[in-house]
Design a protein around this motif. Structure first.
Motif, mmCIF file in Angstrom:
data_model
loop_
_atom_site.group_PDB
_atom_site.id
_atom_site.type_symbol
_atom_site.label_atom_id
_atom_site.label_comp_id
_atom_site.label_asym_id
_atom_site.label_seq_id
_atom_site.Cartn_x
_atom_site.Cartn_y
_atom_site.Cartn_z
ATOM 1 N N ARG A 1 -76.711 -39.488 -3.451
ATOM 2 C CA ARG A 1 -77.738 -38.034 -3.691
ATOM 3 C C ARG A 1 -78.074 -37.591 -5.607
ATOM 4 N N CYS A 2 -76.231 -38.062 -5.720
ATOM 5 C CA CYS A 2 -76.694 -38.274 -7.695
ATOM 6 C C CYS A 2 -77.476 -39.147 -8.349
ATOM 7 N N ALA A 3 -76.580 -40.409 -7.017
ATOM 8 C CA ALA A 3 -78.324 -41.575 -7.943
ATOM 9 C C ALA A 3 -79.469 -41.821 -7.905
ATOM 10 N N SER A 4 -80.027 -40.732 -6.860
ATOM 11 C CA SER A 4 -81.130 -40.819 -6.127
ATOM 12 C C SER A 4 -81.576 -40.006 -6.957
ATOM 13 N N VAL A 5 -81.236 -38.974 -7.282
ATOM 14 C CA VAL A 5 -81.812 -37.871 -7.614
ATOM 15 C C VAL A 5 -82.311 -37.941 -9.050
ATOM 16 N N PHE A 6 -80.605 -38.219 -10.137
ATOM 17 C CA PHE A 6 -81.222 -38.514 -11.386
ATOM 18 C C PHE A 6 -81.271 -40.158 -11.798
ATOM 19 N N GLY A 7 -81.477 -41.212 -10.707
ATOM 20 C CA GLY A 7 -81.763 -42.673 -10.760
ATOM 21 C C GLY A 7 -80.943 -43.184 -11.470
ATOM 22 N N THR A 8 -79.368 -42.985 -11.403
ATOM 23 C CA THR A 8 -78.287 -43.259 -11.772
ATOM 24 C C THR A 8 -77.347 -44.095 -11.273
ATOM 25 N N PRO A 9 -77.886 -45.096 -10.128
ATOM 26 C CA PRO A 9 -76.618 -45.709 -9.348
ATOM 27 C C PRO A 9 -75.543 -46.034 -10.065
ATOM 28 N N LEU A 10 -75.349 -46.684 -10.922
ATOM 29 C CA LEU A 10 -73.680 -47.136 -11.344
ATOM 30 C C LEU A 10 -73.194 -45.669 -11.205
ATOM 31 N N ALA A 11 -73.663 -44.396 -11.935
ATOM 32 C CA ALA A 11 -73.130 -43.440 -12.620
ATOM 33 C C ALA A 11 -73.097 -42.150 -10.784
ATOM 34 N N GLY A 12 -73.529 -42.240 -10.394
ATOM 35 C CA GLY A 12 -73.784 -41.546 -9.238
ATOM 36 C C GLY A 12 -72.633 -41.981 -8.304
ATOM 37 N N MET A 13 -72.559 -43.585 -8.107
ATOM 38 C CA MET A 13 -70.892 -43.591 -7.627
ATOM 39 C C MET A 13 -70.075 -43.956 -8.028
ATOM 40 N N LEU A 14 -69.616 -43.679 -9.117
ATOM 41 C CA LEU A 14 -68.648 -43.202 -10.069
ATOM 42 C C LEU A 14 -67.803 -41.997 -10.062
ATOM 43 N N PHE B 1 -66.888 -49.720 -1.883
ATOM 44 C CA PHE B 1 -68.220 -50.497 -1.099
ATOM 45 C C PHE B 1 -68.425 -49.113 -0.573
ATOM 46 N N VAL B 2 -68.985 -48.497 0.103
ATOM 47 C CA VAL B 2 -69.789 -48.142 0.341
ATOM 48 C C VAL B 2 -70.623 -46.690 -0.311
ATOM 49 N N CYS B 3 -69.399 -46.041 -1.742
ATOM 50 C CA CYS B 3 -70.262 -45.169 -2.091
ATOM 51 C C CYS B 3 -71.489 -46.460 -3.234
ATOM 52 N N ALA B 4 -71.116 -47.695 -3.451
ATOM 53 C CA ALA B 4 -71.928 -48.183 -4.345
ATOM 54 C C ALA B 4 -73.023 -48.287 -3.080
ATOM 55 N N ILE B 5 -72.714 -48.909 -2.161
ATOM 56 C CA ILE B 5 -73.989 -49.087 -1.487
ATOM 57 C C ILE B 5 -75.345 -48.204 -1.103
ATOM 58 N N ALA B 6 -73.993 -46.647 -0.812
ATOM 59 C CA ALA B 6 -75.066 -45.749 -0.638
ATOM 60 C C ALA B 6 -76.268 -45.038 -1.440
ATOM 61 N N ALA B 7 -75.179 -45.382 -3.265
ATOM 62 C CA ALA B 7 -75.837 -45.021 -4.297
ATOM 63 C C ALA B 7 -76.747 -45.482 -4.773
ATOM 64 N N ILE B 8 -76.770 -47.238 -4.692
ATOM 65 C CA ILE B 8 -77.806 -48.414 -4.917
ATOM 66 C C ILE B 8 -79.305 -48.314 -3.761
ATOM 67 N N VAL B 9 -78.524 -48.005 -2.473
ATOM 68 C CA VAL B 9 -80.106 -47.768 -1.735
ATOM 69 C C VAL B 9 -80.736 -46.123 -1.934
ATOM 70 N N GLY B 10 -79.938 -45.431 -2.292
ATOM 71 C CA GLY B 10 -80.376 -44.391 -2.835
ATOM 72 C C GLY B 10 -81.209 -43.893 -3.627
ATOM 73 N N ASP B 11 -81.001 -44.718 -4.213
ATOM 74 C CA ASP B 11 -82.003 -45.083 -5.548
ATOM 75 C C ASP B 11 -83.007 -45.658 -5.481
ATOM 76 N N ARG B 12 -82.940 -46.793 -4.419
ATOM 77 C CA ARG B 12 -84.166 -47.157 -4.473
ATOM 78 C C ARG B 12 -85.094 -47.225 -3.405
ATOM 79 N N VAL B 13 -84.018 -46.318 -2.653
ATOM 80 C CA VAL B 13 -85.437 -45.806 -1.163
ATOM 81 C C VAL B 13 -86.360 -44.332 -2.398
ATOM 82 N N THR B 14 -85.870 -43.602 -3.181
ATOM 83 C CA THR B 14 -86.116 -42.655 -3.924
ATOM 84 C C THR B 14 -87.349 -43.717 -4.533
ATOM 85 N N LEU B 15 -87.214 -44.348 -5.537
ATOM 86 C CA LEU B 15 -88.428 -45.376 -5.846
ATOM 87 C C LEU B 15 -89.736 -45.149 -4.997
ATOM 88 N N ALA B 16 -89.391 -45.895 -4.024
ATOM 89 C CA ALA B 16 -89.719 -46.635 -2.997
ATOM 90 C C ALA B 16 -90.943 -45.576 -2.748
#
Length: 215
Positions: free
Chosen positions: A155-168, A185-200
Motif C-alpha cells: 500500500r505504501c509503495a502504490s500510494v506514493f509510487g515508491t516500490p523500493l521504499a514501500g518494500m523496505l 520476497f513477498v514484500c518485494a512482489i507486493a510493492a512492485i505489483v501494487g505500484d504497477r497496478v495503480t499506474l495501470a
C-alpha cells in the motif's frame, strides 16, 4: 544459508509459487485500493480549492469523523497501533471495516482542508485488506505476519509510487533499522505489483507530503 536453500527443491518451488501468488494478490488489492483513494482525494482537493470557504467546515468534518468512529469503528479506533500490534503478536484478524472507515476519514479530511498525513491511510488499509487473505487461506500466525508486512509495504509503495521504499517499510515496520528478511520476497512482489497496478489505473502520485488520514 537462506530459507530456500535449506528446503528440498520441490518444496522450495512450491513455497516460491505460493508466496509469488500471495504477493501478486496483495499487490493487486493494494494497487486498486490506492487508485481509488488517489482518485477520491484528487476530487476532494479540487472541490476544496474551488470552494475556499470549505475550511469553515473543519469542526463539522471533525465531528462527523468522530461520530463515525464512535458508532462504527470502536474496534479499529487504535488505527496504526492495531495493525502493528497484530504483526508483533498475530491473534485476531483485523476487522475489514478499518479500510472503508479510514478511506472515508481521509476523504473528509481533504474536503475540509485538515492537515494530516497519508502514511496512516496506507498502513491501515494495507493491513486490513491483506489480512482478509490470511483469513481466506487459513494461514498460521508466522505466515500471517508476513502477509501483513506485505500488505503495508504494497500500500505504501502504490500510494506514493515508491516500490523500493514501500518494500523496505514493510520489512522494518516492526522495528526501525531491523529488517525481517524472511518477508523480503513477498514484500518485494507486493510493492512492485501494487505500484504497477495503480499506474495501470491511470493514477499519478505525488512524492511530497499531502493531506490524508488523521490516524
Amino acid at each position: 544459508m537462506t530459507k530456500w536453500s535449506r528446503l528440498e527443491p520441490a518444496q522450495a518451488i512450491s513455497d516460491l509459487l505460493k508466496w509469488l501468488t500471495i504477493g501478486w494478490a496483495i499487490g493487486i488489492l493494494a494497487g486498486t485500493a490506492s487508485a481509488a483513494l488517489l482518485a477520491t482525494l484528487e476530487w476532494a482537493t479540487q472541490w476544496r480549492e474551488s470552494h475556499r470557504w470549505s475550511w469553515l467546515l473543519l469542526p463539522v468534518g471533525g465531528l462527523i469523523s468522530g461520530l463515525i468512529y464512535h458508532y462504527l469503528g470502536r474496534s479499529v479506533a487504535a488505527g496504526n497501533n492495531l495493525a502493528i500490534a497484530q504483526i508483533h503478536d498475530p491473534r485476531t484478524v483485523i476487522p475489514l471495516r478499518m479500510a472503508p472507515l479510514v478511506f472515508l476519514g481521509t476523504t473528509i479530511a481533504h474536503v475540509v482542508g485538515a492537515s494530516v498525513g497519508r502514511e496512516g491511510t496506507a498502513v491501515q488499509m494495507g493491513a486490513a485488506l491483506a489480512d482478509r487473505l490470511t483469513l481466506l487461506l487459513g494461514l498460521p500466525a508466522a505466515e500471517r505476519r508476513l502477509v501483513l508486512m506485505a500488505g503495508i509495504g504494497g500500500r505504501c509503495a502504490s500510494v506514493f509510487g515508491t516500490p523500493l521504499a514501500g518494500m523496505l517499510f514493510g520489512l522494518e515496520v516492526l522495528a526501525v533499522g531491523k529488517l525481517r528478511y524472511d518477508g523480503l520476497f513477498v514484500c518485494a512482489i507486493a510493492a512492485i505489483v501494487g505500484d504497477r497496478v495503480t499506474l495501470a489505473w491511470g493514477l499519478h502520485r505525488q512524492l511530497t507530503a499531502s493531506r490524508s488520514s488523521p490516524n
